[in-house]
Design an enzyme around this catalytic site. Structure first.
Site, PDB file in Angstrom:
ATOM      1  N   THR A 131      10.236  40.923 -25.469  1.00 38.92           N
ATOM      2  CA  THR A 131       9.126  41.865 -25.602  1.00 38.92           C
ATOM      3  C   THR A 131       9.114  42.908 -24.487  1.00 38.92           C
ATOM      4  O   THR A 131       9.611  42.644 -23.384  1.00 38.92           O
ATOM      5  CB  THR A 131       7.796  41.071 -25.561  1.00 38.92           C
ATOM      6  OG1 THR A 131       6.706  41.980 -25.494  1.00 38.92           O
ATOM      7  CG2 THR A 131       7.709  40.152 -24.353  1.00 38.92           C
ATOM      8  N   ASP A 132       8.473  44.039 -24.767  1.00 38.60           N
ATOM      9  CA  ASP A 132       8.326  45.069 -23.729  1.00 38.60           C
ATOM     10  C   ASP A 132       7.340  44.637 -22.637  1.00 38.60           C
ATOM     11  O   ASP A 132       7.296  45.233 -21.565  1.00 38.60           O
ATOM     12  CB  ASP A 132       7.881  46.407 -24.338  1.00 38.60           C
ATOM     13  CG  ASP A 132       6.557  46.342 -25.088  1.00 38.60           C
ATOM     14  OD1 ASP A 132       5.958  45.256 -25.181  1.00 38.60           O
ATOM     15  OD2 ASP A 132       6.111  47.408 -25.586  1.00 38.60           O
ATOM     16  N   GLU A 133       6.541  43.587 -22.918  1.00 33.90           N
ATOM     17  CA  GLU A 133       5.507  43.185 -21.952  1.00 33.90           C
ATOM     18  C   GLU A 133       6.107  42.668 -20.644  1.00 33.90           C
ATOM     19  O   GLU A 133       5.410  42.595 -19.633  1.00 33.90           O
ATOM     20  CB  GLU A 133       4.579  42.129 -22.566  1.00 33.90           C
ATOM     21  CG  GLU A 133       3.901  42.632 -23.811  1.00 33.90           C
ATOM     22  CD  GLU A 133       2.626  41.889 -24.193  1.00 33.90           C
ATOM     23  OE1 GLU A 133       2.152  41.071 -23.390  1.00 33.90           O
ATOM     24  OE2 GLU A 133       2.127  42.145 -25.295  1.00 33.90           O
ATOM     25  N   TYR A 157       1.760  34.928 -20.938  1.00 32.29           N
ATOM     26  CA  TYR A 157       2.723  35.151 -22.032  1.00 32.29           C
ATOM     27  C   TYR A 157       3.922  35.949 -21.536  1.00 32.29           C
ATOM     28  O   TYR A 157       5.075  35.523 -21.687  1.00 32.29           O
ATOM     29  CB  TYR A 157       2.039  35.887 -23.208  1.00 32.29           C
ATOM     30  CG  TYR A 157       3.028  36.495 -24.181  1.00 32.29           C
ATOM     31  CD1 TYR A 157       3.834  35.683 -24.978  1.00 32.29           C
ATOM     32  CD2 TYR A 157       3.184  37.888 -24.300  1.00 32.29           C
ATOM     33  CE1 TYR A 157       4.759  36.239 -25.869  1.00 32.29           C
ATOM     34  CE2 TYR A 157       4.091  38.444 -25.185  1.00 32.29           C
ATOM     35  CZ  TYR A 157       4.879  37.621 -25.969  1.00 32.29           C
ATOM     36  OH  TYR A 157       5.794  38.170 -26.844  1.00 32.29           O
ATOM     37  N   LYS A 161       7.922  34.974 -21.148  1.00 31.66           N
ATOM     38  CA  LYS A 161       9.021  35.682 -21.820  1.00 31.66           C
ATOM     39  C   LYS A 161       9.996  36.244 -20.776  1.00 31.66           C
ATOM     40  O   LYS A 161      11.212  36.206 -20.967  1.00 31.66           O
ATOM     41  CB  LYS A 161       8.477  36.819 -22.696  1.00 31.66           C
ATOM     42  CG  LYS A 161       7.720  36.372 -23.944  1.00 31.66           C
ATOM     43  CD  LYS A 161       8.557  35.617 -24.966  1.00 31.66           C
ATOM     44  CE  LYS A 161       9.575  36.461 -25.674  1.00 31.66           C
ATOM     45  NZ  LYS A 161      10.234  35.717 -26.786  1.00 31.66           N
TER      46      LYS A 161
HETATM   47  P1  NAD Z   1       4.718  34.404 -34.339  1.00 31.84           P
HETATM   48  O1  NAD Z   1       3.742  33.771 -33.423  1.00 31.84           O
HETATM   49  O2  NAD Z   1       4.222  35.088 -35.567  1.00 31.84           O
HETATM   50  O3  NAD Z   1       5.777  33.317 -34.831  1.00 31.84           O
HETATM   51  C1  NAD Z   1       6.367  32.392 -33.956  1.00 31.84           C
HETATM   52  C2  NAD Z   1       7.105  31.359 -34.796  1.00 31.84           C
HETATM   53  O4  NAD Z   1       7.729  30.448 -33.884  1.00 31.84           O
HETATM   54  C3  NAD Z   1       6.205  30.544 -35.710  1.00 31.84           C
HETATM   55  O5  NAD Z   1       6.789  30.400 -36.981  1.00 31.84           O
HETATM   56  C4  NAD Z   1       6.104  29.204 -35.004  1.00 31.84           C
HETATM   57  O6  NAD Z   1       5.906  28.106 -35.895  1.00 31.84           O
HETATM   58  C5  NAD Z   1       7.454  29.121 -34.304  1.00 31.84           C
HETATM   59  N1  NAD Z   1       7.412  28.264 -33.121  1.00 31.84           N
HETATM   60  C6  NAD Z   1       6.505  28.305 -32.110  1.00 31.84           C
HETATM   61  N2  NAD Z   1       6.756  27.337 -31.218  1.00 31.84           N
HETATM   62  C7  NAD Z   1       7.864  26.680 -31.655  1.00 31.84           C
HETATM   63  C8  NAD Z   1       8.623  25.600 -31.172  1.00 31.84           C
HETATM   64  N3  NAD Z   1       8.288  24.967 -30.027  1.00 31.84           N
HETATM   65  N4  NAD Z   1       9.729  25.208 -31.839  1.00 31.84           N
HETATM   66  C9  NAD Z   1      10.079  25.843 -32.983  1.00 31.84           C
HETATM   67  N5  NAD Z   1       9.370  26.846 -33.523  1.00 31.84           N
HETATM   68  C10 NAD Z   1       8.277  27.275 -32.866  1.00 31.84           C
HETATM   69  O7  NAD Z   1       5.577  35.380 -33.440  1.00 31.84           O
HETATM   70  P2  NAD Z   1       6.114  36.851 -33.761  1.00 31.84           P
HETATM   71  O8  NAD Z   1       5.036  37.822 -33.504  1.00 31.84           O
HETATM   72  O9  NAD Z   1       6.822  36.844 -35.055  1.00 31.84           O
HETATM   73  O10 NAD Z   1       7.177  37.003 -32.575  1.00 31.84           O
HETATM   74  C11 NAD Z   1       8.509  36.521 -32.717  1.00 31.84           C
HETATM   75  C12 NAD Z   1       9.280  36.797 -31.453  1.00 31.84           C
HETATM   76  O11 NAD Z   1       9.316  38.188 -31.181  1.00 31.84           O
HETATM   77  C13 NAD Z   1       8.658  36.145 -30.206  1.00 31.84           C
HETATM   78  O12 NAD Z   1       9.699  35.684 -29.393  1.00 31.84           O
HETATM   79  C14 NAD Z   1       7.908  37.291 -29.536  1.00 31.84           C
HETATM   80  O13 NAD Z   1       7.841  37.085 -28.150  1.00 31.84           O
HETATM   81  C15 NAD Z   1       8.792  38.470 -29.892  1.00 31.84           C
HETATM   82  N6  NAD Z   1       8.106  39.767 -29.989  1.00 31.84           N
HETATM   83  C16 NAD Z   1       6.982  39.902 -30.755  1.00 31.84           C
HETATM   84  C17 NAD Z   1       6.388  41.157 -30.880  1.00 31.84           C
HETATM   85  C18 NAD Z   1       5.170  41.382 -31.740  1.00 31.84           C
HETATM   86  O14 NAD Z   1       4.613  42.483 -31.734  1.00 31.84           O
HETATM   87  N7  NAD Z   1       4.705  40.396 -32.509  1.00 31.84           N
HETATM   88  C19 NAD Z   1       6.950  42.258 -30.225  1.00 31.84           C
HETATM   89  C20 NAD Z   1       8.088  42.068 -29.431  1.00 31.84           C
HETATM   90  C21 NAD Z   1       8.658  40.821 -29.332  1.00 31.84           C
HETATM   91  O1  DAU Z   2       4.166  44.584 -26.866  1.00 28.07           O
HETATM   92  C1  DAU Z   2       4.705  43.552 -27.619  1.00 28.07           C
HETATM   93  C2  DAU Z   2       3.689  42.432 -27.764  1.00 28.07           C
HETATM   94  O2  DAU Z   2       2.696  42.895 -28.674  1.00 28.07           O
HETATM   95  C3  DAU Z   2       4.295  41.123 -28.248  1.00 28.07           C
HETATM   96  O3  DAU Z   2       5.209  40.656 -27.303  1.00 28.07           O
HETATM   97  C4  DAU Z   2       3.198  40.079 -28.479  1.00 28.07           C
HETATM   98  O4  DAU Z   2       3.775  38.899 -29.024  1.00 28.07           O
HETATM   99  C5  DAU Z   2       2.201  40.655 -29.458  1.00 28.07           C
HETATM  100  O5  DAU Z   2       1.140  39.743 -29.655  1.00 28.07           O
HETATM  101  C6  DAU Z   2       1.658  41.997 -28.966  1.00 28.07           C
HETATM  102  O6  DAU Z   2       0.816  41.810 -27.784  1.00 28.07           O
HETATM  103  P1  DAU Z   2      -0.565  42.610 -27.594  1.00 28.07           P
HETATM  104  O7  DAU Z   2      -1.405  41.847 -26.663  1.00 28.07           O
HETATM  105  O8  DAU Z   2      -0.312  44.041 -27.312  1.00 28.07           O
HETATM  106  O9  DAU Z   2      -1.114  42.510 -29.134  1.00 28.07           O
HETATM  107  P2  DAU Z   2      -2.566  42.219 -29.707  1.00 28.07           P
HETATM  108  O10 DAU Z   2      -2.506  42.495 -31.174  1.00 28.07           O
HETATM  109  O11 DAU Z   2      -3.106  40.911 -29.262  1.00 28.07           O
HETATM  110  O12 DAU Z   2      -3.448  43.355 -29.024  1.00 28.07           O
HETATM  111  C7  DAU Z   2      -3.138  44.730 -29.193  1.00 28.07           C
HETATM  112  C8  DAU Z   2      -4.141  45.522 -28.351  1.00 28.07           C
HETATM  113  O13 DAU Z   2      -5.444  45.392 -28.956  1.00 28.07           O
HETATM  114  C9  DAU Z   2      -4.300  45.002 -26.936  1.00 28.07           C
HETATM  115  O14 DAU Z   2      -4.527  46.111 -26.078  1.00 28.07           O
HETATM  116  C10 DAU Z   2      -5.543  44.127 -26.986  1.00 28.07           C
HETATM  117  C11 DAU Z   2      -6.382  44.797 -28.054  1.00 28.07           C
HETATM  118  N1  DAU Z   2      -7.230  43.912 -28.868  1.00 28.07           N
HETATM  119  C12 DAU Z   2      -6.661  42.810 -29.431  1.00 28.07           C
HETATM  120  C13 DAU Z   2      -7.405  41.945 -30.208  1.00 28.07           C
HETATM  121  C14 DAU Z   2      -6.785  40.720 -30.813  1.00 28.07           C
HETATM  122  C15 DAU Z   2      -8.578  44.229 -29.099  1.00 28.07           C
HETATM  123  O15 DAU Z   2      -9.078  45.246 -28.606  1.00 28.07           O
HETATM  124  N2  DAU Z   2      -9.298  43.375 -29.870  1.00 28.07           N
HETATM  125  C16 DAU Z   2      -8.795  42.243 -30.426  1.00 28.07           C
HETATM  126  O16 DAU Z   2      -9.546  41.495 -31.114  1.00 28.07           O
END
Ligand code: NAD
Ligand code: DAU
Length: 351
Positions: A131-133, A157, A161
């Site tokens: 992730t970019d975080e 988190y 990562k």
């Molecule tokens: P998600 O939470 O939707 O899905 C995670 C999946 O991993 C689920 O299916 C869960 O059952 C599985 N999992 C969790 N713990 C596990 C374990 N111990 N063993 C096996 N499986 C397990 O996540 P996502 O949003 O699809 O993110 C996927 C990947 O991409 C993550 O590594 C996240 O850090 C990265 N990522 C997410 C975002 C985003 O915006 N969602 C952006 C950049 C990177």
């Molecule tokens: O940048 C990549 C990341 O983006 C991934 O690595 C993470 O897995 C993914 O969850 C996401 O993280 P964020 O914290 O940015 O996503 P989230 O949807 O939780 O929140 C987006 C923005 O909105 C953040 O600034 C917090 C805000 N927010 C979020 C929720 C859930 C609100 O204002 N209200 C809310 O209820």
């Protein structure tokens, strides 16, 4: 490369990657390895579940012995590692769960790949999706995250990562494991679990519930359609340079409050409500602890070196996303009536 394991394939991004690989590469055997935590949902894989090159394995990456056994049994040649605890708010209440899955789980996979491949790295690849975080937050509007930006994680988190990224690099440098890492910005699209901003807002607008905006809503995120991320993952898995890192993003920054207003407008139109109806649901709530101000990815490297580009404009992607949730209410109801609902209720009442 024939046998590929995709971890976290029942989650949001993982399910899109599984679908793309199963359909695009019939010559590959795709193993979706997932523990089915609250975020894993087999309904996300329903359309590919009968494909002859698709296999589901319920397993937990924190179980080192089981992961070793699975590598030996299935002889994986490629790993796409997406399994993780992914929600920042959950990491604030339970950091250890993030250490276990994101750090320990990743090291277990690295160890298994190292042991099983045993120095025979030709045709093998361990791809870690991050992730970019990990880069922290930006304050100067001119600045972007580059692949060379120093790591500065600020939430449990992102710290977990960042740690997993360091281990992946360490296994490349120390043991020569053929690794590649990508760091992507915020994804959105179908199958997104409704604890995250966009699907939560869509769900709450549908049900006339408050739209909880953290702080003043001024935090900025860079949004990318999930299918474009899956396409980027396909590109990097096949063409990325071993040992390298690529940033992935949409050059698409939005302040949270502006994004919520746009969603309200789209939803009012789709639901046939008078313009302005949904914005009345916006409720400012206590800010997230340590809330990162701005993320912005410079994705020039992957664009120039590997020729990847996002395919969708944001408004178009957001409309597609809203349409998906409106036509998949069953999916949404099944998710929100379970574990998530309790979690959400507790979280929201706490404010
Ligand atoms: P998600 O939470 O939707 O899905 C995670 C999946 O991993 C689920 O299916 C869960 O059952 C599985 N999992 C969790 N713990 C596990 C374990 N111990 N063993 C096996 N499986 C397990 O996540 P996502 O949003 O699809 O993110 C996927 C990947 O991409 C993550 O590594 C996240 O850090 C990265 N990522 C997410 C975002 C985003 O915006 N969602 C952006 C950049 C990177
Ligand atoms: O940048 C990549 C990341 O983006 C991934 O690595 C993470 O897995 C993914 O969850 C996401 O993280 P964020 O914290 O940015 O996503 P989230 O949807 O939780 O929140 C987006 C923005 O909105 C953040 O600034 C917090 C805000 N927010 C979020 C929720 C859930 C609100 O204002 N209200 C809310 O209820």
């Amino acid at each position: 490369m024939k046998k590929i394991v995709i971890t976290g394939g029942a989650g949001f991004i993982g399910s899109h990657v599984v679908r793309l690989f199963v359909n695009k590469y019939p010559e590959y055997q795709i193993y979706n390895l997932d523990a089915l935590t609250y975020a894993g949902n087999l309904a996300n894989n329903e359309d590919v579940s009968k494909a002859s090159n698709y296999h589901f394995i319920k397993a937990d990456i924190t179980d080192a012995e089981e992961i070793d056994r699975l590598f030996a049994e299935h002889k994986f040649e490629g790993v796409l590692h997406l399994a993780a605890e992914s929600h920042v708010d959950r990491s604030i209440t339970d950091p250890l769960a993030f250490v276990k899955t994101n750090v320990l789980g990743t090291v277990n996979l690295l160890q298994a790949a190292k042991r099983y491949w045993n120095g025979q790295f030709e045709g093998k690849r361990f791809y870690h999706i991050s992730t970019d975080e990990v880069y922290g937050e930006l304050h100067n509007p001119e600045e972007f995250f580059l692949e060379t930006t120093p790591y500065d994680p600020r939430s449990p988190y992102s710290a977990s990562k960042a740690s997993s990224d360091h281990f992946v690099r360490a296994f490349h440098e120390t043991y020569g494991l053929p690794t590649v890492i990508t760091n992507c910005s915020n994804n959105y699209g179908p199958n997104h679990f409704p604890e995250k901003l966009i699907p939560l807002m869509i769900h709450n607008i549908m049900h006339n519930k408050p739209l909880p905006v953290y702080g003043k809503g001024e935090n900025v995120r860079d949004w990318l359609f999930v299918i474009d991320h899956a396409r980027a993952i396909d590109t990097v898995f096949h063409d990325g340079k071993i040992g390298d890192t690529y940033n992935i993003g949409g050059f698409n920054e939005w302040k949270n409050i502006d994004l919520v207003h746009l969603l309200c407008k789209i939803m009012d139109e789709k639901l046939g409500r008078p313009t302005g109806t949904s914005t009345q649901l916006i409720t400012y709530v206590t800010d997230r602890a340590g809330h990162d101000l701005r993320y912005a990815i410079d994705a020039n490297k992957i664009m120039k070196e590997l020729g990847w580009q996002p395919s969708l404009q944001f408004e178009e992607g957001l409309e597609k996303t809203v349409d998906w949730y409106l036509t998949n209410e069953k999916w949404l109801n099944e998710v929100t009536s379970g574990d998530y609902q309790k979690y959400y209720t507790n979280m929201y009442q706490g404010r």
